[in-house]
Design a protein around this motif. Structure first.
Motif, PDB file in Angstrom:
ATOM      1  N   GLN A   1       0.813  -0.852   0.074  1.00  0.00           N
ATOM      2  CA  GLN A   1      -0.262   0.020  -0.031  1.00  0.00           C
ATOM      3  C   GLN A   1       0.485   0.981  -0.210  1.00  0.00           C
ATOM      4  N   LYS A   2       1.947   1.425   0.674  1.00  0.00           N
ATOM      5  CA  LYS A   2       2.849   2.357   0.825  1.00  0.00           C
ATOM      6  C   LYS A   2       3.067   2.500  -0.794  1.00  0.00           C
ATOM      7  N   LEU A   3       3.823   1.623  -0.707  1.00  0.00           N
ATOM      8  CA  LEU A   3       4.490   2.219  -2.505  1.00  0.00           C
ATOM      9  C   LEU A   3       3.511   2.354  -3.149  1.00  0.00           C
TER      10      LEU A   3
ATOM     11  N   ASP B   1       0.659   4.173  -3.275  1.00  0.00           N
ATOM     12  CA  ASP B   1       1.109   5.397  -2.798  1.00  0.00           C
ATOM     13  C   ASP B   1       1.631   6.042  -3.647  1.00  0.00           C
ATOM     14  N   ARG B   2       2.920   5.870  -3.116  1.00  0.00           N
ATOM     15  CA  ARG B   2       4.206   6.874  -3.823  1.00  0.00           C
ATOM     16  C   ARG B   2       3.862   6.703  -5.237  1.00  0.00           C
ATOM     17  N   VAL B   3       3.322   5.563  -6.602  1.00  0.00           N
ATOM     18  CA  VAL B   3       3.576   6.119  -7.782  1.00  0.00           C
ATOM     19  C   VAL B   3       2.423   6.337  -8.173  1.00  0.00           C
ATOM     20  N   GLY B   4       1.338   7.012  -6.941  1.00  0.00           N
ATOM     21  CA  GLY B   4      -0.428   7.438  -7.573  1.00  0.00           C
ATOM     22  C   GLY B   4      -0.793   6.787  -7.887  1.00  0.00           C
ATOM     23  N   LEU B   5      -0.943   5.651  -7.880  1.00  0.00           N
ATOM     24  CA  LEU B   5      -1.920   4.344  -7.704  1.00  0.00           C
ATOM     25  C   LEU B   5      -3.125   3.379  -6.365  1.00  0.00           C
ATOM     26  N   GLY B   6      -2.151   4.726  -5.404  1.00  0.00           N
ATOM     27  CA  GLY B   6      -2.952   3.886  -3.972  1.00  0.00           C
ATOM     28  C   GLY B   6      -4.698   3.668  -3.446  1.00  0.00           C
TER      29      GLY B   6
END
Length: 247
Positions: free
Chosen positions: A125-127, A129-134
């Protein structure tokens, strides 16, 4: 003085033959921790073959590959253990279409790294969020654009917390307007000192993000240097000819 960077991957005289065709003809390359190495060259020059040899998706027919100091071409080497530390992103996304995005992402960490489902989900989930696909974890791959799928493929590799990321022409199968969103994620990884080896036809990315640019042709490294050296002051005639066609 800054500390000498640790060597992550080193190849010595790497060769690969497909029957009578020599795809690689003795490639020597050293990749250190935090390096962003971009490999360019014409189609059929051996770029992708070299990348696939690094984690033995293609078996070299000569030479050696050292990963963290261990010869992973030796008979006793556990390549599956090493592959867990080498994230690989392909031209095509290779997502499981019958699984949600989140299930795609947590499969490797739970099966191979022994993480609990909760731990793997938190990491994924953190990743995302990081790439804008949370908000896409519950979606299926068929509900995403090509650019989104490729960002998911990058996240899937990062979920394994690899030591090096290998990118094999990650934007070549995308529509032109989707290329930028994938390159932005890769730029972010480079800014965060992720060790990366990128085979690409995106010369702008190579110039802007690469620390070292490798020009391959006919299964060999013909020239290597900084982006400025390669693009602004090429030395060999083959590189000059190549750049004249692609820039």
């Amino acid at each position: 003085m800054s500390a000498e960077k640790r060597v992550v991957i080193r190849t010595e005289g790497l060769e690969k033959a497909f029957r009578r065709i020599k795809a690689l003809k003795g490639v020597d390359l050293t990749i250190k921790d935090g390096d962003v190495v971009v490999i360019i060259g014409p189609s059929g020059s051996g770029k992708s073959t070299f990348l696939r040899c690094l984690n033995r998706l293609e078996e070299p027919t000569g030479g050696k590959i050292f990963f963290n100091g261990e010869d992973i071409t030796s008979r006793g080497s556990d390549i599956n253990r090493h592959r867990q530390k080498m994230g690989m992103v392909f031209q095509h996304f290779n997502l499981f279409n019958n699984m949600t995005i989140m299930d795609n992402l947590i499969l490797g960490p739970t099966k191979l790294l022994g993480l609990s489902k909760a731990e793997a989900t938190e990491r994924a989930q953190k990743l995302l969020d990081r790439v804008g696909l949370g908000d896409r974890g519950a979606n299926y791959p068929s509900q995403l654009s090509g650019g989104q799928k490729q960002r998911i493929a990058i996240v899937r590799a990062l979920c394994m917390e690899p030591e090096v990321m290998l990118f094999d022409e990650p934007t070549s199968a995308l529509d032109p307007e989707m290329v930028g969103e994938v390159l932005e994620v890769m730029k972010d990884l480079a800014m965060n000192k992720t060790t990366m080896v990128v085979v690409t036809h995106e010369m702008g990315f190579a110039r802007e993000v690469g620390e070292r640019v490798i020009f391959m042709d006919d299964g060999q490294i013909m020239e290597e240097g900084t982006p400025q050296e390669i693009f602004d002051n090429p030395q060999c005639e083959r590189l000059k000819s190549f750049l004249a066609k692609v820039l």
